[in-house]
Write an enzyme that holds these catalytic residues in place. Structure first.
Site, PDB file in Angstrom:
ATOM      1  N   ASN A   1      -6.777 -12.337   0.722  1.00  0.00           N
ATOM      2  CA  ASN A   1      -5.574 -11.846   1.390  1.00  0.00           C
ATOM      3  C   ASN A   1      -4.400 -12.702   0.949  1.00  0.00           C
ATOM      4  OD1 ASN A   1      -3.870 -10.428   3.234  1.00  0.00           O
ATOM      5  ND2 ASN A   1      -5.623 -10.064   4.554  1.00  0.00           N
TER       6      ASN A   1
ATOM      7  N   ASN B   1       0.805  -1.224   0.000  1.00  0.00           N
ATOM      8  CA  ASN B   1       0.000   0.000   0.000  1.00  0.00           C
ATOM      9  C   ASN B   1       0.834   1.270   0.000  1.00  0.00           C
ATOM     10  OD1 ASN B   1      -1.138  -2.050   2.289  1.00  0.00           O
ATOM     11  ND2 ASN B   1      -2.752  -1.384   0.916  1.00  0.00           N
TER      12      ASN B   1
ATOM     13  N   ASP C   1      -6.760  -0.183   2.154  1.00  0.00           N
ATOM     14  CA  ASP C   1      -5.855  -1.295   2.468  1.00  0.00           C
ATOM     15  C   ASP C   1      -6.019  -2.444   1.483  1.00  0.00           C
ATOM     16  OD1 ASP C   1      -3.867  -2.641   3.793  1.00  0.00           O
ATOM     17  OD2 ASP C   1      -5.103  -3.290   5.475  1.00  0.00           O
TER      18      ASP C   1
END
Length: 328
Positions: A143, A17, A60
Site C-alpha cells: 500500500n 483507481n 482496488d
C-alpha cells in the site's frame, strides 16, 4: 507520493483507481490512465510516457505506491531506473527516461492475472472480477507504505501482504459506506499474512522475507510502516506487532527491536544535528527521536551479541516530540 529527476526534468506519479472501483462492467477497456505510472515534463505538464500496472482494475489495485529512482546496471548496461512494488503484487522495473518495461514479476501468489501483455502489464482474468454471488480472490500487494532501495545490496525492500477475500457486486443502496465511496461492491476478508520482502532488482527474486501475523483483532493487513535503509548497513521499519526493528539489510537478521507503545504507520527518517545522528519515528500521535550513545555506536554491535533478545534497547535515550496544541 511522486518523485522527480532533475536531469531528465521529469515528474513521476502513480495514479488511482477507476470508478466505480469494483464494478468493471460499466467501464470496459483498460481505463487509461488509471492505476498507472506516468512521467510528466515538469515545465509543460506534457505526458512523456505511461505504464499501467493494473489495466481495467476491479480489485482496488491503485498504482500510488512510491516509485524509487536509481541508476544501476541492468543486463550489462547502465540504466536510469524506476522501480515500483505495486499494490497488485507485481514488481516492475522501468527505464525512467523512456518508460520501457525491463522487468515485471510477481512478488507473491495471486489468482487474478492471466499473464503479461507485450508491454509487460498484467492481463486481468474476467472471471475474477467481483460478481453478485461473490468471487474468491487471492492476491499479494502493498500500500502507501514507503519502500526502500539499498545500492550496496542491490535489494528493493517493501512491506507487503498475502490475502484471501470474497468480493461482491452490490447495489449502492445496500451498503451506505460503499455507496458514498462509489465502490459498486464490497468484500469479505478471509485471511491475510504480513511480510517484509527483499527483492533483487535485476531478477525480481525474493532474497529474504520476514513473515508476521496481522495486527490484533484484524482479518486483513490494513496498516503498515515505511522502510529506511542507511549507509551504515541498517534497515529500520515497524512490524505488525508494533515493534520498531533494526535489521541487517543483506540477510534480514534482527539486530535490535523495541516496542514504543503504539503502531508505527509512517516511515522512519534520519538526520544529523550538532554532530549527532538521530532516528525519527512516528508512533500513533507521538514522534520519537532516537539517539545512539557516542561511546558505543549501534552499527558496531556484532550480530553474535543477539541484541534483538535484549529487553532494554541499545539506544540510550529518546525524546518524545509531541504535537503542539492548537491555539484557540
Amino acid at each position: 507520493t511522486g518523485t522527480y529527476d532533475p536531469e531528465l526534468n521529469l515528474l513521476y506519479w502513480g495514479t488511482g483507481n477507476p470508478h466505480p472501483v469494483l464494478a468493471g462492467r460499466v467501464r470496459p477497456g483498460a481505463n487509461l490512465y488509471t492505476c498507472s505510472i506516468v512521467a510528466i515534463n515538469a515545465d509543460t505538464g506534457k505526458l512523456i510516457w505511461y505504464f499501467q500496472p493494473s489495466p481495467h482494475d476491479t480489485q482496488d489495485r491503485d498504482a500510488t505506491e512510491t516509485p524509487i529512482l536509481f541508476d544501476a546496471d541492468f543486463q550489462g548496461r547502465p540504466r536510469k531506473l524506476l522501480a515500483q512494488a505495486s499494490r497488485n503484487g507485481y514488481f516492475f522495473l522501468l527505464d525512467r527516461a523512456t518508460g520501457e518495461n525491463l522487468l515485471s514479476t510477481r512478488f507473491g501468489p495471486e489468482n487474478w492475472s492471466a499473464g503479461l501483455n507485450k508491454r509487460g502489464e498484467p492481463i486481468p482474468k474476467p472471471e475474477k472480477e467481483p460478481q453478485p454471488a461473490g468471487v474468491l480472490f487471492e492476491g499479494t500487494g502493498t500500500n502507501w507504505w514507503a519502500p526502500s532501495f539499498d545500492p550496496d545490496t542491490g535489494l528493493f525492500y517493501v512491506n507487503a501482504y498475502h490475502h484471501f477475500a470474497v468480493t461482491y457486486l452490490t447495489r449502492n443502496g445496500e451498503d451506505e459506506a460503499s455507496a458514498s465511496d462509489h465502490q459498486g461492491g464490497a468484500d469479505t476478508p478471509l485471511w491475510s499474512q504480513a511480510m517484509l520482502l527483499a527483492i533483487d532488482y535485476k531478477t525480481g527474486a525474493i532474497r529474504w522475507r520476514r513473515d508476521s501475523p496481522v495486527g490484533p483483532g484484524e482479518a486483513f493487513v490494513s496498516v503498515g510502516a515505511g522502510i529506511l535503509t542507511t549507509a551504515g548497513h541498517l534497515l529500520f521499519t515497524g512490524d505488525n506487532a508494533g515493534d520498531l526493528v533494526a535489521l541487517d539489510p543483506a540477510t534480514g537478521g534482527s539486530l535490535w527491536h523495541v516496542f514504543a507503545g503504539g503502531r508505527l504507520t509512517g516511515c522512519p527518517m534520519t538526520y544529523e544535528l550538532n554532530g549527532q545522528q538521530y532516528l525519527l519515528t512516528a508512533v500513533d500521535s507521538v514522534l520519537y527521536a532516537w539517539v545512539l550513545p557516542r561511546e558505543a555506536p549501534f552499527a558496531a554491535v556484532p550480530p553474535s551479541s543477539h541484541v534483538s533478545d535484549l529487553e532494554t534497547p541499545e539506544f540510550s535515550e529518546f525524546f518524545q516530540l509531541r504535537r503542539p496544541q492548537k491555539r484557540r
